[in-house]
Write a protein that holds these residues in place. Structure first.
Motif, mmCIF file in Angstrom:
data_model
loop_
_atom_site.group_PDB
_atom_site.id
_atom_site.type_symbol
_atom_site.label_atom_id
_atom_site.label_comp_id
_atom_site.label_asym_id
_atom_site.label_seq_id
_atom_site.Cartn_x
_atom_site.Cartn_y
_atom_site.Cartn_z
ATOM 1 N N ILE A 156 0.673 -1.133 0.166
ATOM 2 C CA ILE A 156 0.027 -0.162 -0.135
ATOM 3 C C ILE A 156 0.906 1.188 -0.097
ATOM 4 O O ILE A 156 0.582 2.316 -0.769
ATOM 5 N N GLY A 157 1.857 1.255 0.725
ATOM 6 C CA GLY A 157 2.943 2.403 0.778
ATOM 7 C C GLY A 157 3.558 2.803 -0.373
ATOM 8 O O GLY A 157 3.498 3.901 -0.871
ATOM 9 N N ARG A 158 3.982 1.501 -1.098
ATOM 10 C CA ARG A 158 4.721 1.769 -2.381
ATOM 11 C C ARG A 158 3.535 2.227 -3.431
ATOM 12 O O ARG A 158 4.069 3.272 -4.210
ATOM 13 N N TYR A 159 2.586 1.786 -3.590
ATOM 14 C CA TYR A 159 1.328 2.251 -4.437
ATOM 15 C C TYR A 159 1.149 3.765 -4.446
ATOM 16 O O TYR A 159 1.149 4.482 -5.291
ATOM 17 N N PHE A 160 1.101 4.245 -3.162
ATOM 18 C CA PHE A 160 1.014 5.755 -3.013
ATOM 19 C C PHE A 160 1.941 6.548 -3.392
ATOM 20 O O PHE A 160 1.961 7.521 -3.944
ATOM 21 N N LEU A 161 3.217 6.070 -3.007
ATOM 22 C CA LEU A 161 4.253 6.703 -3.335
ATOM 23 C C LEU A 161 4.534 6.634 -4.876
ATOM 24 O O LEU A 161 5.306 7.950 -5.355
ATOM 25 N N GLU A 162 4.147 5.562 -5.799
ATOM 26 C CA GLU A 162 4.543 5.599 -6.882
ATOM 27 C C GLU A 162 3.403 6.279 -7.683
ATOM 28 O O GLU A 162 3.537 6.728 -8.781
ATOM 29 N N LYS A 163 2.254 6.283 -7.095
ATOM 30 C CA LYS A 163 1.083 6.999 -7.891
ATOM 31 C C LYS A 163 0.559 8.399 -7.753
ATOM 32 O O LYS A 163 0.010 8.841 -8.647
ATOM 33 N N ASP A 164 0.949 8.848 -6.596
ATOM 34 C CA ASP A 164 0.662 10.224 -6.079
ATOM 35 C C ASP A 164 1.736 10.692 -5.742
ATOM 36 O O ASP A 164 2.417 10.673 -4.450
ATOM 37 N N PRO A 165 2.439 11.780 -6.628
ATOM 38 C CA PRO A 165 3.546 12.670 -6.214
ATOM 39 C C PRO A 165 3.405 13.526 -5.086
ATOM 40 O O PRO A 165 4.267 14.369 -4.414
ATOM 41 N N GLU A 166 2.058 13.817 -4.723
ATOM 42 C CA GLU A 166 1.754 14.796 -3.492
ATOM 43 C C GLU A 166 1.560 13.921 -2.317
ATOM 44 O O GLU A 166 1.269 14.577 -1.216
ATOM 45 N N ALA A 167 1.981 12.627 -2.493
ATOM 46 C CA ALA A 167 1.673 11.797 -1.079
ATOM 47 C C ALA A 167 3.060 11.834 -0.076
ATOM 48 O O ALA A 167 4.045 11.559 -0.526
ATOM 49 N N ARG A 168 2.579 11.933 1.129
ATOM 50 C CA ARG A 168 3.906 11.959 2.025
ATOM 51 C C ARG A 168 3.307 10.530 2.935
ATOM 52 O O ARG A 168 2.398 10.817 3.629
ATOM 53 N N VAL A 169 4.174 9.541 2.873
ATOM 54 C CA VAL A 169 3.726 8.182 3.472
ATOM 55 C C VAL A 169 4.469 7.777 4.596
ATOM 56 O O VAL A 169 5.601 8.053 4.804
ATOM 57 N N TRP A 170 3.694 7.689 5.751
ATOM 58 C CA TRP A 170 4.271 7.405 6.991
ATOM 59 C C TRP A 170 3.955 5.969 7.229
ATOM 60 O O TRP A 170 2.895 5.624 7.172
ATOM 61 N N LEU A 171 5.038 5.081 7.595
ATOM 62 C CA LEU A 171 4.702 3.798 7.890
ATOM 63 C C LEU A 171 4.919 3.370 9.390
ATOM 64 O O LEU A 171 5.860 3.732 9.983
ATOM 65 N N GLY A 172 3.728 3.050 10.025
ATOM 66 C CA GLY A 172 3.646 2.917 11.151
ATOM 67 C C GLY A 172 4.478 1.364 11.654
ATOM 68 O O GLY A 172 3.872 0.416 10.933
ATOM 69 N N VAL A 173 5.431 1.248 12.321
ATOM 70 C CA VAL A 173 6.134 0.212 12.728
ATOM 71 C C VAL A 173 6.617 -0.033 14.169
ATOM 72 O O VAL A 173 6.608 1.008 15.034
ATOM 73 N N ARG A 174 6.568 -1.307 14.572
ATOM 74 C CA ARG A 174 6.959 -1.469 15.839
ATOM 75 C C ARG A 174 8.322 -2.137 15.962
ATOM 76 O O ARG A 174 9.139 -1.689 16.772
#
Length: 241
Positions: free
Chosen positions: A17-35
């Motif tokens: 999902i993160g990759r899809y947003f980053l590749e498809k939407d140049p306006e997206a800032r993606v934060w991946l929540g991780v533990r």
């Protein structure tokens, strides 16, 4: 720039999902929540250093949610999209299921969605805009043997989604759920070749889904043009149900 938080950012579906947003939407800032187990998430962020970030997030903790949302809002000024993707399963027949297996699965799959939605709603209401996509499962409507804990939690995610959608609709916030079936991620690692073959025979399309196919649905539900879609529970299962 749109600010997007995806939980479970170190798993196959969260990464897809993160990759899809980053590749498809140049306006997206993606934060991946991780533990923990950050290597794959860090590798994805390294590909998009200007638009990708990691944020510490234990999804079963109210305090961790509040801290993560505050971090994102301090950096971006807002949080536009929440994808509640984190979860786990510990399968067992109910008669032999221990208390911890019940509590941990319900907490990671349902409590996490409650805490996450509650943490982001105030900011979204201030902006009069927001998109929340909650990852349920086909098990919510077609539960298999041995998943009383997981199926109950994911059915709760659907009910929570539909109720919350009504509560925040007038504020310009949409809330939708996705119900994936068999998707090619680490969740299918327990299947050997014969098990995978049998599983595919139960799918009308005779194949497993790909993370990008789930990501495409998330991407649509998160877009501006999907503003009249709310309270939905969309199956992505190759026709099983």
């Amino acid at each position: 720039m749109r600010s997007i938080l995806i939980t479970g950012g170190n798993g196959g579906l969260g990464l897809g999902i993160g990759r899809y947003f980053l590749e498809k939407d140049p306006e997206a800032r993606v934060w991946l929540g991780v533990r923990s187990n950050r290597a794959a998430a860090e590798a994805l962020i390294a590909e998009f250093p200007e638009r990708g970030r990691l944020v510490d997030l234990e999804v079963t903790s109210k305090d961790a949610w509040e801290a993560a949302v505050a971090t994102i809002q301090a950096a971006d000024g807002r949080l536009d999209v929440l994808v509640n993707n984190a979860g786990m399963h510990r399968d067992a027949l109910l008669a032999t299921m221990d208390d911890e297996a019940w509590r941990s699965v319900v907490s990671s799959n349902l409590d996490s969605v409650f805490f996450g939605c509650r943490a982001v709603i105030p900011g979204m209401m201030r902006e009069r805009f927001g998109r929340i996509v909650n990852m349920a499962s086909l098990s919510a409507v077609l539960p298999p043997l041995g998943q009383t804990n997981y199926a109950a939690a994911k059915a709760g995610v659907v009910a929570l989604t539909q109720t919350l959608a009504k509560e925040v609709a007038r504020a310009g916030i949409t809330v939708n759920a996705l119900l994936p079936g068999y998707i090619e991620t680490e969740a299918l690692a327990h299947l050997d070749a014969e098990g995978a073959k049998r599983a595919k025979m139960g799918i009308p399309m005779r194949r497993f889904g790909r993370p990008a196919e789930v990501a495409a649905a998330v991407f649509f539900l998160a877009c501006q043009d999907a503003g009249y879609v709310t309270g939905s529970a969309l199956k992505i299962d190759g026709g099983i149900f």
